[in-house]
Write a protein that holds these residues in place. Structure first.
Motif, PDB file in Angstrom:
ATOM      1  N   LYS A 116       0.888  -1.160   0.000  1.00 41.22           N
ATOM      2  CA  LYS A 116       0.000   0.000   0.000  1.00 41.22           C
ATOM      3  C   LYS A 116       0.927   1.211   0.000  1.00 41.22           C
ATOM      4  O   LYS A 116       1.719   1.400   0.930  1.00 41.22           O
ATOM      5  N   VAL A 117       0.834   1.999  -1.042  1.00 44.43           N
ATOM      6  CA  VAL A 117       1.706   3.164  -1.179  1.00 44.43           C
ATOM      7  C   VAL A 117       0.832   4.413  -1.049  1.00 44.43           C
ATOM      8  O   VAL A 117      -0.094   4.612  -1.831  1.00 44.43           O
ATOM      9  N   THR A 118       1.136   5.217  -0.055  1.00 38.38           N
ATOM     10  CA  THR A 118       0.395   6.450   0.188  1.00 38.38           C
ATOM     11  C   THR A 118       1.276   7.628  -0.198  1.00 38.38           C
ATOM     12  O   THR A 118       2.472   7.642   0.102  1.00 38.38           O
ATOM     13  N   GLY A 119       0.665   8.581  -0.878  1.00 46.97           N
ATOM     14  CA  GLY A 119       1.417   9.748  -1.294  1.00 46.97           C
ATOM     15  C   GLY A 119       0.507  10.885  -1.679  1.00 46.97           C
ATOM     16  O   GLY A 119      -0.714  10.796  -1.550  1.00 46.97           O
ATOM     17  N   ASP A 120       1.113  11.967  -2.136  1.00 50.07           N
ATOM     18  CA  ASP A 120       0.373  13.156  -2.540  1.00 50.07           C
ATOM     19  C   ASP A 120       0.132  13.113  -4.041  1.00 50.07           C
ATOM     20  O   ASP A 120       1.077  13.050  -4.835  1.00 50.07           O
ATOM     21  N   LEU A 121      -1.144  13.168  -4.422  1.00 53.50           N
ATOM     22  CA  LEU A 121      -1.545  13.262  -5.817  1.00 53.50           C
ATOM     23  C   LEU A 121      -1.921  14.717  -6.076  1.00 53.50           C
ATOM     24  O   LEU A 121      -2.772  15.278  -5.372  1.00 53.50           O
ATOM     25  N   SER A 122      -1.269  15.318  -7.059  1.00 54.13           N
ATOM     26  CA  SER A 122      -1.574  16.698  -7.452  1.00 54.13           C
ATOM     27  C   SER A 122      -2.190  16.669  -8.837  1.00 54.13           C
ATOM     28  O   SER A 122      -1.578  16.178  -9.791  1.00 54.13           O
ATOM     29  N   LEU A 123      -3.404  17.200  -8.919  1.00 58.62           N
ATOM     30  CA  LEU A 123      -4.170  17.186 -10.163  1.00 58.62           C
ATOM     31  C   LEU A 123      -5.094  18.392 -10.164  1.00 58.62           C
ATOM     32  O   LEU A 123      -5.756  18.670  -9.158  1.00 58.62           O
ATOM     33  N   HIS A 124      -5.126  19.101 -11.259  1.00 60.45           N
ATOM     34  CA  HIS A 124      -6.059  20.212 -11.432  1.00 60.45           C
ATOM     35  C   HIS A 124      -5.852  21.287 -10.366  1.00 60.45           C
ATOM     36  O   HIS A 124      -6.804  21.913  -9.896  1.00 60.45           O
ATOM     37  N   VAL A 130      -3.509  10.062  -1.416  1.00 58.19           N
ATOM     38  CA  VAL A 130      -4.210   8.879  -1.927  1.00 58.19           C
ATOM     39  C   VAL A 130      -3.352   7.658  -1.607  1.00 58.19           C
ATOM     40  O   VAL A 130      -2.140   7.758  -1.446  1.00 58.19           O
ATOM     41  N   THR A 131      -4.022   6.519  -1.523  1.00 63.70           N
ATOM     42  CA  THR A 131      -3.316   5.257  -1.306  1.00 63.70           C
ATOM     43  C   THR A 131      -3.564   4.365  -2.512  1.00 63.70           C
ATOM     44  O   THR A 131      -4.709   4.174  -2.934  1.00 63.70           O
ATOM     45  N   LEU A 132      -2.481   3.843  -3.070  1.00 62.22           N
ATOM     46  CA  LEU A 132      -2.545   2.978  -4.242  1.00 62.22           C
ATOM     47  C   LEU A 132      -2.042   1.586  -3.877  1.00 62.22           C
ATOM     48  O   LEU A 132      -1.202   1.431  -2.988  1.00 62.22           O
ATOM     49  N   ASP A 133      -2.569   0.577  -4.554  1.00 72.92           N
ATOM     50  CA  ASP A 133      -2.111  -0.796  -4.385  1.00 72.92           C
ATOM     51  C   ASP A 133      -1.018  -1.072  -5.394  1.00 72.92           C
ATOM     52  O   ASP A 133      -1.207  -0.847  -6.597  1.00 72.92           O
ATOM     53  N   VAL A 134       0.110  -1.558  -4.915  1.00 69.85           N
ATOM     54  CA  VAL A 134       1.245  -1.861  -5.784  1.00 69.85           C
ATOM     55  C   VAL A 134       1.545  -3.353  -5.692  1.00 69.85           C
ATOM     56  O   VAL A 134       1.693  -3.901  -4.601  1.00 69.85           O
ATOM     57  N   TRP A 135       1.600  -3.982  -6.844  1.00 72.69           N
ATOM     58  CA  TRP A 135       1.962  -5.401  -6.944  1.00 72.69           C
ATOM     59  C   TRP A 135       3.275  -5.483  -7.706  1.00 72.69           C
ATOM     60  O   TRP A 135       3.336  -5.117  -8.884  1.00 72.69           O
ATOM     61  N   HIS A 136       4.318  -5.934  -7.023  1.00 73.99           N
ATOM     62  CA  HIS A 136       5.605  -6.158  -7.685  1.00 73.99           C
ATOM     63  C   HIS A 136       5.522  -7.538  -8.329  1.00 73.99           C
ATOM     64  O   HIS A 136       5.557  -8.552  -7.648  1.00 73.99           O
ATOM     65  N   ARG A 137       5.400  -7.556  -9.635  1.00 71.02           N
ATOM     66  CA  ARG A 137       5.166  -8.803 -10.370  1.00 71.02           C
ATOM     67  C   ARG A 137       6.419  -9.637 -10.538  1.00 71.02           C
ATOM     68  O   ARG A 137       6.345 -10.788 -10.943  1.00 71.02           O
ATOM     69  N   VAL A 148      15.208  -5.756 -14.845  1.00 74.53           N
ATOM     70  CA  VAL A 148      13.915  -5.178 -15.165  1.00 74.53           C
ATOM     71  C   VAL A 148      12.907  -5.685 -14.136  1.00 74.53           C
ATOM     72  O   VAL A 148      12.839  -6.883 -13.864  1.00 74.53           O
ATOM     73  N   ALA A 149      12.131  -4.756 -13.577  1.00 74.79           N
ATOM     74  CA  ALA A 149      11.101  -5.106 -12.597  1.00 74.79           C
ATOM     75  C   ALA A 149       9.742  -4.717 -13.151  1.00 74.79           C
ATOM     76  O   ALA A 149       9.583  -3.658 -13.769  1.00 74.79           O
ATOM     77  N   GLY A 150       8.753  -5.571 -12.938  1.00 75.22           N
ATOM     78  CA  GLY A 150       7.396  -5.309 -13.400  1.00 75.22           C
ATOM     79  C   GLY A 150       6.490  -4.965 -12.239  1.00 75.22           C
ATOM     80  O   GLY A 150       6.569  -5.581 -11.171  1.00 75.22           O
ATOM     81  N   PHE A 151       5.626  -3.973 -12.452  1.00 76.85           N
ATOM     82  CA  PHE A 151       4.699  -3.526 -11.413  1.00 76.85           C
ATOM     83  C   PHE A 151       3.319  -3.309 -12.005  1.00 76.85           C
ATOM     84  O   PHE A 151       3.181  -2.897 -13.155  1.00 76.85           O
ATOM     85  N   GLN A 152       2.303  -3.573 -11.192  1.00 76.34           N
ATOM     86  CA  GLN A 152       0.947  -3.149 -11.512  1.00 76.34           C
ATOM     87  C   GLN A 152       0.490  -2.288 -10.344  1.00 76.34           C
ATOM     88  O   GLN A 152       0.604  -2.695  -9.179  1.00 76.34           O
ATOM     89  N   ILE A 153       0.001  -1.108 -10.664  1.00 78.72           N
ATOM     90  CA  ILE A 153      -0.437  -0.148  -9.646  1.00 78.72           C
ATOM     91  C   ILE A 153      -1.894   0.171  -9.930  1.00 78.72           C
ATOM     92  O   ILE A 153      -2.251   0.527 -11.062  1.00 78.72           O
ATOM     93  N   THR A 154      -2.734   0.011  -8.914  1.00 79.45           N
ATOM     94  CA  THR A 154      -4.159   0.262  -9.081  1.00 79.45           C
ATOM     95  C   THR A 154      -4.690   1.112  -7.929  1.00 79.45           C
ATOM     96  O   THR A 154      -4.099   1.150  -6.849  1.00 79.45           O
ATOM     97  N   GLY A 155      -5.809   1.758  -8.180  1.00 78.68           N
ATOM     98  CA  GLY A 155      -6.450   2.546  -7.131  1.00 78.68           C
ATOM     99  C   GLY A 155      -7.620   3.307  -7.697  1.00 78.68           C
ATOM    100  O   GLY A 155      -7.932   3.212  -8.891  1.00 78.68           O
ATOM    101  N   GLU A 156      -8.287   4.031  -6.823  1.00 79.99           N
ATOM    102  CA  GLU A 156      -9.411   4.870  -7.222  1.00 79.99           C
ATOM    103  C   GLU A 156      -9.221   6.259  -6.643  1.00 79.99           C
ATOM    104  O   GLU A 156      -8.698   6.411  -5.541  1.00 79.99           O
ATOM    105  N   VAL A 157      -9.648   7.247  -7.408  1.00 78.36           N
ATOM    106  CA  VAL A 157      -9.663   8.622  -6.914  1.00 78.36           C
ATOM    107  C   VAL A 157     -11.034   9.212  -7.185  1.00 78.36           C
ATOM    108  O   VAL A 157     -11.739   8.797  -8.112  1.00 78.36           O
ATOM    109  N   SER A 158     -11.400  10.178  -6.380  1.00 72.46           N
ATOM    110  CA  SER A 158     -12.670  10.888  -6.532  1.00 72.46           C
ATOM    111  C   SER A 158     -12.445  12.084  -7.438  1.00 72.46           C
ATOM    112  O   SER A 158     -11.649  12.968  -7.112  1.00 72.46           O
ATOM    113  N   ARG A 159     -13.143  12.127  -8.557  1.00 74.55           N
ATOM    114  CA  ARG A 159     -12.977  13.276  -9.455  1.00 74.55           C
ATOM    115  C   ARG A 159     -13.484  14.548  -8.795  1.00 74.55           C
ATOM    116  O   ARG A 159     -12.948  15.633  -9.020  1.00 74.55           O
ATOM    117  N   GLN A 160     -14.510  14.433  -7.937  1.00 75.28           N
ATOM    118  CA  GLN A 160     -15.055  15.614  -7.271  1.00 75.28           C
ATOM    119  C   GLN A 160     -14.045  16.231  -6.300  1.00 75.28           C
ATOM    120  O   GLN A 160     -13.977  17.446  -6.169  1.00 75.28           O
TER     121      GLN A 160
END
Length: 187
Positions: A116-124, A130-137, A148-160
């Motif tokens: 679980k990676v938490t950080g600052d998302l700057s947009l608009h 926000v907290t994102l799920d990181v899978w080191h594949r 070479v390392a493979g990652f999948q990063i997923t999460g949701e953000v509120s557009r509002q």
């Protein structure tokens, strides 16, 4: 005695510095995508074509830092008219806010090769944690010796929360925007 302590301190410091590794994104084998529900019945997806990312590690991923910069103007949903609307002031306002950035603040192990990676998302023009799920594949070494390392990063953000499309109610566009990053990083 003081020389011995000083030598030990310098040796410890230099060991820490040499253990630090920077992984840079291999853009040819990576993509940043998103999805949002339209009218409550369909998923609309898109990509950001221009981005940069790095992962800095010190002795593994448990304390890694993640840095991502995305050119919001590179949004691509496959429909030019929609892409132009997304670039407008109704949504991303790319002339005023051309970049999306994510800078991690903390990493928490969440299972084998998962974090679980938490950080600052700057947009608009708005920055929120926000907290994102990181899978080191996995990590491989290519024939030329490159790691070479493979990652999948997923999460949701509120557009509002980021004031994206405030004039479009949830009946038209869901508030939740799903993010998915599939990426390879080179050491």
């Amino acid at each position: 005695m003081k020389k011995g302590i000083l030598f030990a301190f310098v040796a410890l410091l230099s060991t820490g510095l040499f253990a630090q590794t920077t992984w840079t994104v291999d853009k040819a084998h990576s993509q940043v995508s998103f999805g949002i529900t339209h009218m409550g019945i369909a998923e609309v997806t898109g990509l950001f074509r221009s981005f940069d990312a790095s992962i800095n590690t010190t002795n593994g991923l448990d304390n890694a830092t993640y840095n991502v910069t995305i050119d919001v103007n590179s949004v691509d949903t496959g429909v030019e008219r929609r892409d132009n609307h997304l670039r407008s002031d109704d949504f991303f306002a790319v002339e005023k806010h051309p970049e999306l950035t994510f800078k991690s603040k903390s990493v928490k192990k969440d299972g084998e090769n998962r974090y679980k990676v938490t950080g600052d998302l700057s947009l608009h023009g708005i920055t929120k944690p926000v907290t994102l799920d990181v899978w080191h594949r996995g990590t491989i070494t290519k024939d030329d010796g490159t790691q070479v390392a493979g990652f999948q990063i997923t999460g949701e953000v509120s557009r509002q929360e980021f004031n994206i499309g405030p004039d479009f109610p949830e009946a038209a566009l869901s508030d939740d925007v799903r993010i998915k990053v599939d990426a390879e990083f080179k050491k």
